[in-house]
Structure formats: C-alpha cells, structure tokens
Motif scaffolding. Structure first.
Motif, short mmCIF file in Angstrom:
data_model
loop_
_atom_site.label_atom_id
_atom_site.label_comp_id
_atom_site.label_asym_id
_atom_site.label_seq_id
_atom_site.Cartn_x
_atom_site.Cartn_y
_atom_site.Cartn_z
N ILE A 75 0.91 -1.28 0.25
CA ILE A 75 -0.08 0.03 0.04
C ILE A 75 0.86 1.30 -0.17
N PRO A 76 0.67 2.17 -1.12
CA PRO A 76 1.70 3.50 -1.02
C PRO A 76 1.20 4.08 0.05
N VAL A 77 2.37 4.50 0.94
CA VAL A 77 2.23 5.26 2.04
C VAL A 77 2.71 6.78 1.87
N LEU A 78 2.29 7.84 2.23
CA LEU A 78 2.84 9.09 2.02
C LEU A 78 3.14 9.80 3.44
N ILE A 79 4.40 9.88 3.70
CA ILE A 79 4.95 10.55 5.05
C ILE A 79 5.02 11.92 4.71
N SER A 80 4.41 12.86 5.53
CA SER A 80 4.42 14.26 5.64
C SER A 80 4.86 14.70 7.29
N ASN A 81 5.43 16.16 7.12
CA ASN A 81 5.92 16.71 8.36
C ASN A 81 4.67 17.00 9.29
N SER A 82 3.43 17.35 8.44
CA SER A 82 2.35 17.84 9.34
C SER A 82 1.16 17.34 8.74
N PRO A 83 0.03 17.39 9.56
CA PRO A 83 -1.30 17.01 8.90
C PRO A 83 -1.68 17.92 7.89
N LYS A 84 -1.18 19.41 7.99
CA LYS A 84 -1.43 20.16 6.85
C LYS A 84 -0.71 20.02 5.63
N GLU A 85 0.50 19.53 5.77
CA GLU A 85 1.41 19.28 4.54
C GLU A 85 0.68 18.11 3.88
N GLY A 86 0.31 17.05 4.77
CA GLY A 86 -0.37 15.98 4.21
C GLY A 86 -1.45 16.25 3.44
N SER A 87 -2.27 17.02 3.86
CA SER A 87 -3.72 17.29 3.39
C SER A 87 -3.33 18.23 1.94
N GLU A 88 -2.44 19.01 2.08
CA GLU A 88 -2.13 19.76 0.79
C GLU A 88 -1.49 18.82 -0.43
N LYS A 89 -0.75 17.72 0.03
CA LYS A 89 -0.22 16.65 -0.93
C LYS A 89 -1.22 15.90 -1.42
#
Length: 134
Positions: A8-22
C-alpha cells in the motif's frame, strides 16, 4: 502460503497540513487528468475530523485554481444508522457542508449509504451500493 504481499503506498508528511495539501494535489491532478480525457474521476471519501483539512484544500483549489468537480463521482465509505440525511451528525450533512456545497459537483454524482433503509433491506442496500461503485 502467500506468494506476495500487498504493498500500500504510504505518504509521509511533516504535518497534517502538509499531508492534506499533498493529497489534495494528488486528487486534483487525477480530476484534471480525467477531465482532459473526457472521463469522470471516481473517488472514495471518508468523513470525520481527519479529512476536514483535505476537503478545505480541495475547496481552495476549486475557488482559486478553477478545479472543477462537474465530472467527479464520489462514494462515501459509511453513514450512521439510523440517521436522517439532514441530521447534524449525518455524514450526508457533513459532506455537503465541507465539500459538496462549496464546489460545482453535481448532486447526482455523489453517493452515500442510506441511513434510513429498513433493517431487513440493509444487506441488499449494501450489495447495490457495491455494484454502483463497481
């Protein structure tokens, strides 16, 4: 014995905001790609506090960059039972408030499970919902 494992592809972000934007960018790219080829984008959606910022980012892309939801079809994962669609805790209400009513999506193109279906019809309703998704 299982020969392979699902990845399953996993996207790791530094913050929830950054993750939402991505994730909003990934979804908007899919929508634009489908629109350009004359196809509809079909998207599965969740509700609750986690995707609120994602929906806010998609609304922002709609307003600021002209992202059109006219050819988007959505399916929500769940709905409380029993619950009226206009109840404040209803996922129907939630989705209209945070995404659907703030974009140009056609109300005929978004689908949520029916929280008022009689108990003896739930199994068939779920099977029919799965067929719509397919």
């Amino acid at each position: 014995m299982i020969d392979s494992l699902e990845k399953i592809p996993v996207l790791i972000s530094n913050s929830p905001k950054e993750g939402s934007e991505k994730v909003a960018r990934i979804i908007s790219d899919l929508i634009r790609e489908k629109n350009a080829s004359g196809k509809k984008a079909v998207i599965g959606l969740a509700t609750g506090s986690t995707p609120k910022s994602l929906y806010a980012d998609l609304v922002k892309l709609h307003r600021e960059e002209g992202l059109s939801f006219k050819n988007v079809i959505t399916f929500n994962l769940d709905q409380y039972y029993p619950m009226e669609p206009d109840a404040l805790n209803s996922y129907h209400y939630f989705m209209r408030k945070y995404l659907f009513e703030q974009t140009d999506i056609d109300p005929q193109n978004y689908f949520l499970p029916n929280g008022l279906i009689p108990k003896d019809q739930i199994k068939q309703h779920c099977a029919d919902y799965e067929k719509k998704i397919a």
